[in-house]
Write a protein that holds these residues in place. Structure first.
Motif, PDB file in Angstrom:
ATOM      1  N   VAL A   1     -16.805  -7.401  10.039  1.00 54.68           N
ATOM      2  CA  VAL A   1     -18.058  -7.556   9.312  1.00 54.68           C
ATOM      3  C   VAL A   1     -18.049  -6.491   8.227  1.00 54.68           C
ATOM      4  N   ILE A   2     -17.970  -6.958   6.981  1.00 49.26           N
ATOM      5  CA  ILE A   2     -17.860  -6.026   5.860  1.00 49.26           C
ATOM      6  C   ILE A   2     -19.042  -6.210   4.916  1.00 49.26           C
ATOM      7  N   ALA A   3     -19.332  -5.153   4.170  1.00 47.53           N
ATOM      8  CA  ALA A   3     -20.325  -5.271   3.107  1.00 47.53           C
ATOM      9  C   ALA A   3     -19.756  -6.202   2.050  1.00 47.53           C
ATOM     10  N   ASN A   4     -20.569  -7.112   1.559  1.00 45.69           N
ATOM     11  CA  ASN A   4     -20.120  -8.008   0.499  1.00 45.69           C
ATOM     12  C   ASN A   4     -19.791  -7.156  -0.726  1.00 45.69           C
ATOM     13  N   PRO A   5     -18.535  -7.140  -1.157  1.00 46.40           N
ATOM     14  CA  PRO A   5     -18.153  -6.275  -2.274  1.00 46.40           C
ATOM     15  C   PRO A   5     -18.597  -6.807  -3.640  1.00 46.40           C
ATOM     16  N   TYR A   6     -19.102  -8.032  -3.668  1.00 43.49           N
ATOM     17  CA  TYR A   6     -19.523  -8.643  -4.928  1.00 43.49           C
ATOM     18  C   TYR A   6     -21.019  -8.429  -5.149  1.00 43.49           C
ATOM     19  N   PRO A   7     -21.428  -8.297  -6.395  1.00 39.77           N
ATOM     20  CA  PRO A   7     -22.866  -8.163  -6.664  1.00 39.77           C
ATOM     21  C   PRO A   7     -23.597  -9.457  -6.337  1.00 39.77           C
ATOM     22  N   SER A   8     -24.887  -9.366  -6.097  1.00 41.20           N
ATOM     23  CA  SER A   8     -25.656 -10.564  -5.763  1.00 41.20           C
ATOM     24  C   SER A   8     -25.842 -11.473  -6.975  1.00 41.20           C
ATOM     25  N   GLU A   9     -25.760 -10.936  -8.178  1.00 39.16           N
ATOM     26  CA  GLU A   9     -25.858 -11.790  -9.356  1.00 39.16           C
ATOM     27  C   GLU A   9     -24.481 -12.378  -9.676  1.00 39.16           C
ATOM     28  N   TYR A  10     -24.494 -13.454 -10.423  1.00 39.19           N
ATOM     29  CA  TYR A  10     -23.263 -14.171 -10.773  1.00 39.19           C
ATOM     30  C   TYR A  10     -22.302 -13.278 -11.546  1.00 39.19           C
ATOM     31  N   VAL A  11     -21.022 -13.310 -11.151  1.00 37.17           N
ATOM     32  CA  VAL A  11     -19.932 -12.711 -11.926  1.00 37.17           C
ATOM     33  C   VAL A  11     -18.827 -13.752 -12.015  1.00 37.17           C
ATOM     34  N   ALA A  12     -18.201 -13.823 -13.170  1.00 39.89           N
ATOM     35  CA  ALA A  12     -17.172 -14.842 -13.391  1.00 39.89           C
ATOM     36  C   ALA A  12     -15.862 -14.492 -12.699  1.00 39.89           C
ATOM     37  N   ASP A  13     -15.465 -13.232 -12.721  1.00 46.91           N
ATOM     38  CA  ASP A  13     -14.158 -12.827 -12.192  1.00 46.91           C
ATOM     39  C   ASP A  13     -14.294 -12.332 -10.758  1.00 46.91           C
ATOM     40  N   LEU A  14     -13.922 -13.180  -9.807  1.00 42.92           N
ATOM     41  CA  LEU A  14     -13.897 -12.778  -8.405  1.00 42.92           C
ATOM     42  C   LEU A  14     -12.493 -12.374  -7.966  1.00 42.92           C
ATOM     43  N   VAL A  15     -11.499 -12.782  -8.729  1.00 39.67           N
ATOM     44  CA  VAL A  15     -10.098 -12.604  -8.342  1.00 39.67           C
ATOM     45  C   VAL A  15      -9.657 -11.146  -8.413  1.00 39.67           C
ATOM     46  N   THR A  16     -10.044 -10.430  -9.446  1.00 38.88           N
ATOM     47  CA  THR A  16      -9.578  -9.046  -9.607  1.00 38.88           C
ATOM     48  C   THR A  16      -9.961  -8.195  -8.400  1.00 38.88           C
ATOM     49  N   LEU A  17     -11.206  -8.301  -7.966  1.00 42.79           N
ATOM     50  CA  LEU A  17     -11.650  -7.534  -6.803  1.00 42.79           C
ATOM     51  C   LEU A  17     -10.959  -8.016  -5.531  1.00 42.79           C
ATOM     52  N   ALA A  18     -10.805  -9.327  -5.377  1.00 42.55           N
ATOM     53  CA  ALA A  18     -10.116  -9.870  -4.198  1.00 42.55           C
ATOM     54  C   ALA A  18      -8.670  -9.390  -4.155  1.00 42.55           C
ATOM     55  N   ASP A  19      -8.023  -9.325  -5.312  1.00 40.91           N
ATOM     56  CA  ASP A  19      -6.651  -8.806  -5.363  1.00 40.91           C
ATOM     57  C   ASP A  19      -6.600  -7.352  -4.897  1.00 40.91           C
ATOM     58  N   GLY A  20      -7.623  -6.588  -5.234  1.00 44.87           N
ATOM     59  CA  GLY A  20      -7.652  -5.180  -4.848  1.00 44.87           C
ATOM     60  C   GLY A  20      -7.973  -4.952  -3.383  1.00 44.87           C
ATOM     61  N   LEU A  21      -8.682  -5.890  -2.756  1.00 48.93           N
ATOM     62  CA  LEU A  21      -9.119  -5.711  -1.365  1.00 48.93           C
ATOM     63  C   LEU A  21      -8.343  -6.556  -0.362  1.00 48.93           C
ATOM     64  N   GLY A  22      -7.650  -7.590  -0.826  1.00 48.69           N
ATOM     65  CA  GLY A  22      -7.025  -8.558   0.066  1.00 48.69           C
ATOM     66  C   GLY A  22      -6.104  -7.960   1.108  1.00 48.69           C
ATOM     67  N   GLU A  23      -5.208  -7.108   0.678  1.00 51.48           N
ATOM     68  CA  GLU A  23      -4.247  -6.533   1.617  1.00 51.48           C
ATOM     69  C   GLU A  23      -4.941  -5.621   2.631  1.00 51.48           C
ATOM     70  N   GLU A  24      -5.925  -4.858   2.193  1.00 50.27           N
ATOM     71  CA  GLU A  24      -6.656  -3.972   3.100  1.00 50.27           C
ATOM     72  C   GLU A  24      -7.367  -4.785   4.188  1.00 50.27           C
ATOM     73  N   ILE A  25      -8.023  -5.870   3.801  1.00 43.11           N
ATOM     74  CA  ILE A  25      -8.706  -6.720   4.781  1.00 43.11           C
ATOM     75  C   ILE A  25      -7.680  -7.398   5.690  1.00 43.11           C
ATOM     76  N   GLY A  26      -6.591  -7.871   5.107  1.00 46.31           N
ATOM     77  CA  GLY A  26      -5.536  -8.501   5.895  1.00 46.31           C
ATOM     78  C   GLY A  26      -4.972  -7.570   6.959  1.00 46.31           C
ATOM     79  N   ARG A  27      -4.704  -6.332   6.598  1.00 49.72           N
ATOM     80  CA  ARG A  27      -4.178  -5.348   7.563  1.00 49.72           C
ATOM     81  C   ARG A  27      -5.191  -5.034   8.656  1.00 49.72           C
TER      82      ARG A  27
END
Length: 187
Positions: free
Chosen positions: A35-61
């Motif tokens: 259970v993690i804090a949602n790393p994205y802001p509550s308002e719309y943002v177009a680029d979700l990939v950059t943040l996911a790329d930065g967090l993906g491996e950490e969450i995966g591990r």
């Protein structure tokens, strides 16, 4: 920026009897969720990939290798899911789990080669999520197509995401369907 983890959940289900018949070896499914804090802001943002790329491996591990360890044996089937709390978008969960930096950690720990089947949705605390599982080496192996349900009583809260890895030691208990495509072959 790293992830903010409120809690880790580990759970194993073991089926020993199905329809009055023994399941040997017992069918085991392991779940590890964060259970993690949602790393994205509550308002719309177009680029979700950059943040996911930065967090993906950490969450995966955080949840992939521990899920394999919790199973306590060879993984045959696997899957993943994200349950996004209100004030978040289903796309937030999708961005985190449909990221090779996340998936490759779990796939490697499980010894798999197939893409991980997934489910994602927005839900209230305690909402169940059904996680599809497929064979880790051949997604067409019908005996391993199964769905397992996971839920956490107090998650996800608003502005949280519950991210889950699930692994099974076998296909469905007492699986006995013909192999994929058998019904279209001429006898």
């Amino acid at each position: 920026m790293g992830i903010e983890v409120r809690k880790i959940i580990q759970h194993v289900e073991e089926t020993r009897l199905e329809n009055g018949r023994r399941v040997e070896p017992a069918h085991r499914v392991a779940f590890v969720g964060a259970v993690i804090a949602n790393p994205y802001p509550s308002e719309y943002v177009a680029d979700l990939v950059t943040l996911a790329d930065g967090l993906g491996e950490e969450i995966g591990r955080l949840i992939g290798p521990p899920c394999v360890e919790l199973l306590g044996g060879e993984v045959e089937a696997f899957g993943k899911a994200a349950l996004v709390g209100i004030e978040g978008e289903v796309e937030h969960g999708s961005a985190l789990i449909h990221n090779l930096r996340f998936g490759n950690v779990f796939r490697s720990a499980a010894g798999g080669t197939e893409l991980l089947p997934a489910a994602e949705k927005v839900g209230l605390p305690g909402s169940p999520i059904d996680i599809p599982l497929k064979h880790k080496l051949d997604a067409k192996t019908r005996s391993h197509h199964q769905t397992v349900t996971f839920q956490v009583a107090d998650a996800p809260r608003p502005r949280e995401i519950l991210v889950i890895c699930a692994a099974a030691n076998a296909g469905r208990p007492l699986a006995r369907l013909a192999e994929f495509g058998a019904e279209t072959r001429n006898s």
